[in-house]
Design an enzyme around this catalytic site. Sequence first.
Site, PDB file in Angstrom:
ATOM      1  N   ASP A   1       7.064   5.332   8.486  1.00 16.68           N
ATOM      2  CA  ASP A   1       6.220   6.482   8.183  1.00 16.68           C
ATOM      3  C   ASP A   1       4.788   6.159   8.589  1.00 16.68           C
ATOM      4  OD1 ASP A   1       5.140   8.823   7.090  1.00 16.68           O
ATOM      5  OD2 ASP A   1       4.909   7.916   5.117  1.00 16.68           O
TER       6      ASP A   1
ATOM      7  N   ASP B   1       1.120   7.907   8.738  1.00 18.76           N
ATOM      8  CA  ASP B   1       0.468   9.078   8.184  1.00 18.76           C
ATOM      9  C   ASP B   1      -1.041   8.855   8.194  1.00 18.76           C
ATOM     10  OD1 ASP B   1      -0.543  10.937   6.052  1.00 18.76           O
ATOM     11  OD2 ASP B   1       1.596  11.408   5.974  1.00 18.76           O
TER      12      ASP B   1
ATOM     13  N   ASP C   1       3.217   2.938   6.458  1.00 22.02           N
ATOM     14  CA  ASP C   1       3.400   2.936   5.011  1.00 22.02           C
ATOM     15  C   ASP C   1       4.640   2.102   4.703  1.00 22.02           C
ATOM     16  OD1 ASP C   1       3.740   3.335   2.355  1.00 22.02           O
ATOM     17  OD2 ASP C   1       3.796   5.519   2.433  1.00 22.02           O
TER      18      ASP C   1
END
Length: 358
Positions: free
Chosen positions: A93, A95, A263
């Site tokens: 992930d 972000d 992440d």
Amino acid sequence: MIEDYIKKKFFEYYRLFSWRIKEPKEITKREFGFLLFKEKIMVRHKNFLNINTLREFIKTIVPSDVYYSSAYYLKPEEEMKGKEWIGADLIFDIDADHIDTLCKKEHDKWICKNCSYTSKGMPPEKCLKCGESKIQTETWICQKCLEKAKEETLKLIDFLMKDFGFKKENIKIYFTGHRGYHIHIDSNEILQLTSDERKEIVDYVMGIGIDLNNVLNNIDEQPSGWAKRVASIIKSNSLKSLTKRRILHEIRSIIKDKAVKVDSVVTMDIHRLIRLPETLNGKTGLRAVKVDLTNLEEFNPLNEAIALEKGEEKIYIKEAPKFLLGGEEFGPYKNEEVTLPMAAALLLICKGKAKLVN
Ligand SMILES: [Zn+2]
Ligand SMILES: [Zn+2]
């Protein structure tokens, strides 16, 4: 209620475009979860026999967000302890939440829920005034932040292919419909990796725990992995005049620069529910859309992820920064009534920046 309006718009999308939702690999072994508009309740432990029943379910309940498990289970509809885990895809992930961009000072803010202290930019882990960690953020979807998230995604893919040897066909990239990208790897080699083993992979790409001496000893002759990345910037003969301490400092700063901002929690979680591609993101009204690896560099989510292309809506905007969507520039707005194309109006409404006039 504003949720009823958003739900109506989401229904319009799913009625026309639910065919875009593809059947995940081994759908019968996956758990599905749905965040409902009403009271933001999460319905979990759902299972579907094929894509058609899933599409029909989505059209019937019209959720704010749709998720499925990166894991495969023998009994996906059971509670966690009865599911019987078989394996899980490897997920990354990326972000903008985890990337410190300068523009966040212009468009993001945070509020301490304990003392109400508020400030602009990336939120600290603890309130700068009272030290509590209950921090609420108000983030914005910005072209510059998205570009940065894409750069990180490209860096990650370079690691996945060159250092880990994953093949193009096993790497799938999705824009999340908000501020980043998900990278999924489905390959038999990674299916059974434990959480700790996944952590080792994510630490490696994040440049955590890299043996600097080992890198230094390997930058000259056919270096590989991190040594190769460092060697692309410095050669050992250019380091001769420096002290050992200084050399290691140089290497550390190159690693910091080349490391990917991921992440790690998401990668380590082998029971994670992740956003289902081609469903809508309840925070923005944008699509979670698949990106071809070959098109990633040119991909612009603010053009490609628009769900509803037709119509417009008259809204009252409390406050919104300048933004781009569908090749058009909007705002900034403050306490004004405007008629906007549907996607822009829906974005502002989902983000809580605007309300309907009628
Ligand atoms: Zn505080
Ligand atoms: Zn930004």
